[in-house]
Design a protein around this motif. Structure first.
Motif, PDB file in Angstrom:
ATOM      1  N   THR A   1      39.925  49.901  30.796  1.00  0.00           N
ATOM      2  CA  THR A   1      40.672  49.254  31.876  1.00  0.00           C
ATOM      3  C   THR A   1      42.040  49.895  32.055  1.00  0.00           C
ATOM      4  O   THR A   1      42.476  50.167  33.180  1.00  0.00           O
ATOM      5  CB  THR A   1      40.823  47.752  31.578  1.00  0.00           C
ATOM      6  OG1 THR A   1      39.529  47.169  31.419  1.00  0.00           O
ATOM      7  CG2 THR A   1      41.562  47.049  32.708  1.00  0.00           C
ATOM      8  N   ALA A   2      42.725  50.142  30.942  1.00  0.00           N
ATOM      9  CA  ALA A   2      44.028  50.798  31.011  1.00  0.00           C
ATOM     10  C   ALA A   2      43.904  52.181  31.648  1.00  0.00           C
ATOM     11  O   ALA A   2      44.748  52.599  32.441  1.00  0.00           O
ATOM     12  CB  ALA A   2      44.636  50.905  29.611  1.00  0.00           C
ATOM     13  N   THR A   3      42.826  52.877  31.300  1.00  0.00           N
ATOM     14  CA  THR A   3      42.588  54.205  31.874  1.00  0.00           C
ATOM     15  C   THR A   3      42.378  54.112  33.378  1.00  0.00           C
ATOM     16  O   THR A   3      42.915  54.915  34.154  1.00  0.00           O
ATOM     17  CB  THR A   3      41.366  54.850  31.200  1.00  0.00           C
ATOM     18  OG1 THR A   3      41.651  55.049  29.801  1.00  0.00           O
ATOM     19  CG2 THR A   3      41.015  56.184  31.839  1.00  0.00           C
ATOM     20  N   GLY A   4      41.606  53.110  33.807  1.00  0.00           N
ATOM     21  CA  GLY A   4      41.373  52.936  35.237  1.00  0.00           C
ATOM     22  C   GLY A   4      42.649  52.635  35.994  1.00  0.00           C
ATOM     23  O   GLY A   4      42.898  53.187  37.080  1.00  0.00           O
ATOM     24  N   LEU A   5      43.481  51.763  35.437  1.00  0.00           N
ATOM     25  CA  LEU A   5      44.752  51.433  36.077  1.00  0.00           C
ATOM     26  C   LEU A   5      45.668  52.652  36.149  1.00  0.00           C
ATOM     27  O   LEU A   5      46.275  52.938  37.181  1.00  0.00           O
ATOM     28  CB  LEU A   5      45.450  50.314  35.306  1.00  0.00           C
ATOM     29  CG  LEU A   5      44.870  48.907  35.452  1.00  0.00           C
ATOM     30  CD1 LEU A   5      45.487  47.974  34.417  1.00  0.00           C
ATOM     31  CD2 LEU A   5      45.103  48.368  36.852  1.00  0.00           C
ATOM     32  N   ALA A   6      45.786  53.355  35.019  1.00  0.00           N
ATOM     33  CA  ALA A   6      46.694  54.505  34.974  1.00  0.00           C
ATOM     34  C   ALA A   6      46.240  55.606  35.926  1.00  0.00           C
ATOM     35  O   ALA A   6      47.056  56.237  36.610  1.00  0.00           O
ATOM     36  CB  ALA A   6      46.779  55.039  33.542  1.00  0.00           C
ATOM     37  N   THR A   7      44.934  55.839  35.977  1.00  0.00           N
ATOM     38  CA  THR A   7      44.410  56.854  36.886  1.00  0.00           C
ATOM     39  C   THR A   7      44.699  56.487  38.338  1.00  0.00           C
ATOM     40  O   THR A   7      45.050  57.337  39.169  1.00  0.00           O
ATOM     41  CB  THR A   7      42.898  57.022  36.677  1.00  0.00           C
ATOM     42  OG1 THR A   7      42.645  57.394  35.311  1.00  0.00           O
ATOM     43  CG2 THR A   7      42.329  58.093  37.593  1.00  0.00           C
ATOM     44  N   ALA A   8      44.576  55.197  38.647  1.00  0.00           N
ATOM     45  CA  ALA A   8      44.800  54.738  40.024  1.00  0.00           C
ATOM     46  C   ALA A   8      46.227  54.977  40.497  1.00  0.00           C
ATOM     47  O   ALA A   8      46.459  55.137  41.700  1.00  0.00           O
ATOM     48  CB  ALA A   8      44.462  53.252  40.137  1.00  0.00           C
ATOM     49  N   VAL A   9      47.177  55.014  39.568  1.00  0.00           N
ATOM     50  CA  VAL A   9      48.573  55.234  39.967  1.00  0.00           C
ATOM     51  C   VAL A   9      49.019  56.672  39.691  1.00  0.00           C
ATOM     52  O   VAL A   9      50.212  56.971  39.693  1.00  0.00           O
ATOM     53  CB  VAL A   9      49.525  54.228  39.284  1.00  0.00           C
ATOM     54  CG1 VAL A   9      49.196  52.807  39.730  1.00  0.00           C
ATOM     55  CG2 VAL A   9      49.492  54.343  37.769  1.00  0.00           C
ATOM     56  N   GLY A  10      48.050  57.555  39.438  1.00  0.00           N
ATOM     57  CA  GLY A  10      48.349  58.975  39.372  1.00  0.00           C
ATOM     58  C   GLY A  10      48.738  59.532  38.025  1.00  0.00           C
ATOM     59  O   GLY A  10      49.244  60.656  37.935  1.00  0.00           O
ATOM     60  N   ILE A  11      48.533  58.789  36.942  1.00  0.00           N
ATOM     61  CA  ILE A  11      48.853  59.298  35.600  1.00  0.00           C
ATOM     62  C   ILE A  11      47.715  60.206  35.136  1.00  0.00           C
ATOM     63  O   ILE A  11      46.539  59.885  35.301  1.00  0.00           O
ATOM     64  CB  ILE A  11      49.076  58.136  34.618  1.00  0.00           C
ATOM     65  CG1 ILE A  11      50.263  57.298  35.086  1.00  0.00           C
ATOM     66  CG2 ILE A  11      49.313  58.649  33.202  1.00  0.00           C
ATOM     67  CD1 ILE A  11      50.513  56.051  34.267  1.00  0.00           C
ATOM     68  N   SER A  12      48.047  61.316  34.550  1.00  0.00           N
ATOM     69  CA  SER A  12      47.045  62.311  34.160  1.00  0.00           C
ATOM     70  C   SER A  12      46.261  61.852  32.940  1.00  0.00           C
ATOM     71  O   SER A  12      46.722  61.030  32.138  1.00  0.00           O
ATOM     72  CB  SER A  12      47.722  63.644  33.841  1.00  0.00           C
ATOM     73  OG  SER A  12      48.469  63.547  32.630  1.00  0.00           O
ATOM     74  N   ALA A  13      45.062  62.404  32.790  1.00  0.00           N
ATOM     75  CA  ALA A  13      44.222  62.087  31.631  1.00  0.00           C
ATOM     76  C   ALA A  13      44.932  62.449  30.327  1.00  0.00           C
ATOM     77  O   ALA A  13      44.815  61.738  29.324  1.00  0.00           O
ATOM     78  CB  ALA A  13      42.882  62.820  31.734  1.00  0.00           C
ATOM     79  N   LYS A  14      45.686  63.543  30.340  1.00  0.00           N
ATOM     80  CA  LYS A  14      46.411  63.965  29.138  1.00  0.00           C
ATOM     81  C   LYS A  14      47.445  62.913  28.730  1.00  0.00           C
ATOM     82  O   LYS A  14      47.571  62.569  27.543  1.00  0.00           O
ATOM     83  CB  LYS A  14      47.092  65.314  29.386  1.00  0.00           C
ATOM     84  CG  LYS A  14      47.892  65.838  28.193  1.00  0.00           C
ATOM     85  CD  LYS A  14      48.531  67.182  28.525  1.00  0.00           C
ATOM     86  CE  LYS A  14      49.369  67.690  27.340  1.00  0.00           C
ATOM     87  NZ  LYS A  14      50.008  68.998  27.663  1.00  0.00           N
ATOM     88  N   ASP A  15      48.178  62.398  29.712  1.00  0.00           N
ATOM     89  CA  ASP A  15      49.195  61.393  29.398  1.00  0.00           C
ATOM     90  C   ASP A  15      48.564  60.048  29.033  1.00  0.00           C
ATOM     91  O   ASP A  15      49.096  59.308  28.202  1.00  0.00           O
ATOM     92  CB  ASP A  15      50.156  61.226  30.566  1.00  0.00           C
ATOM     93  CG  ASP A  15      51.129  62.387  30.683  1.00  0.00           C
ATOM     94  OD1 ASP A  15      51.340  63.073  29.668  1.00  0.00           O
ATOM     95  OD2 ASP A  15      51.660  62.618  31.783  1.00  0.00           O
TER      96      ASP A  15
END
Length: 317
Positions: free
Chosen positions: A131-145
């Protein structure tokens, strides 16, 4: 908002605030997606109550959501259709947390590199990480970060106080967790099943504002974990309209209905007393699961001091 998430829908506080059943609770939880009406809703595809609520939304003509699904079952037809339409899915492939989008695949992290997942044993935290990954991806945070963030969150009290806090005393393990309803206890049970231990002790209690059925369900869930010993703890600060001792009596009655013999359980007058009784019971190799709500700070301080002092099972407290 650019993104909003609903992780799960499970019974808790039924009858309060006008919410009488799981359907109503699911509808209430989905209110957060209104804030992201033009963004992304990150939702648990494996939660039947949640997916049913989405179907109800569609039936009444509600505006469709742009969804990122989180799932441990990526081969389900609905998920495959979502991907075929270019949708995004956060899932686990082998032992890796990945983002699928259309036909693309992005590796985020190995579950072994996400401390709270315990190599996948803590399934509830695998869902939280997705879920955190989905949220972060939605706001443009990279997979690395995202991977760096997930790796930085440990399971100790400094990172996630009172949630999944492990203390190891030689070969004996103590787990302190806020689990306070059957769903939370069930998640702990699944996790504990995956972790090595000789005997299992479990302390449970419940606030007085739950109805009798919810309290009895908690007892049945505890019994389903196959513990070697259960401590029924008094929770005087959380009577919430009930008489002292009323909730413990309901728990014990349900344990006995489930076939528990009288030597399986003991009564502890408080969470602190339950913690001390658990430690006195412990032997090398045991797992002590202490659900803690009313005296979190005191219990965590006790465990920290014992750990710093080198306490081991069989020693005086």
């Amino acid at each position: 908002a650019s993104a909003a998430a609903v992780t799960n829908v499970a019974e808790d506080h039924m009858g309060e605030f006008g919410v009488s059943d799981l359907d109503e609770l699911a509808d209430v939880k989905l209110v957060v997606t209104r804030a992201a009406a033009h963004g992304t809703a990150v939702l648990n595809a494996d939660d039947g109550q949640l997916t049913a609520a989405l179907r109800r939304r569609a039936e009444v003509g509600a505006a469709p959501l742009q969804i990122t699904w989180c799932t441990l079952r990526p081969d389900e037809p609905e998920i495959q259709s979502h991907l075929a339409a270019g949708g995004r899915v956060c899932t686990v492939d082998g032992a890796e947390l990945v983002i699928l989008e259309g036909s693309g695949r992005t590796l985020v992290a190995s579950l072994g590199d996400i401390p709270v997942c315990l190599d996948g044993a803590a399934r509830h935290n695998v869902y939280n990480a997705m879920t955190a990954t989905g949220l972060a991806t939605a706001v443009g945070i990279s997979a690395k970060d995202i991977a760096r963030g997930l790796a930085a969150i440990g399971g100790d009290a400094a990172d996630n106080r009172g949630r999944g806090n492990f203390f190891r005393f030689g070969a004996t393990t103590v787990l302190v967790d806020f689990a306070h309803n059957p769903h939370g206890l069930q998640a702990l049970g699944h996790m504990v099943d995956q972790l090595p231990h000789a005997r299992l002790l479990l302390s449970i209690g419940q606030a007085g504002d739950r109805d009798d059925q919810a309290i009895r369900t908690l007892a049945r869930t505890a019994l389903g974990m196959n513990p070697d010993h259960i401590l029924i703890k008094g929770m005087e600060p959380y009577l919430r309209g009930r008489e002292a001792g009323e909730v413990p009596r309901l728990l014990v009655d349900e344990l006995e209905r489930g076939g528990a013999m009288s030597d399986l359980w003991e009564y502890a007058g408080s969470e602190t007393e339950a913690a001390r009784m658990a430690l006195a019971w412990a032997e090398d190799g045991d797992m002590l699961v202490l659900t803690v709500q009313s005296d979190q700070e005191g219990i965590l301080q006790m465990m920290t001091e014992l750990s710093e002092g080198g306490w081991r099972a069989g020693c005086d407290l």
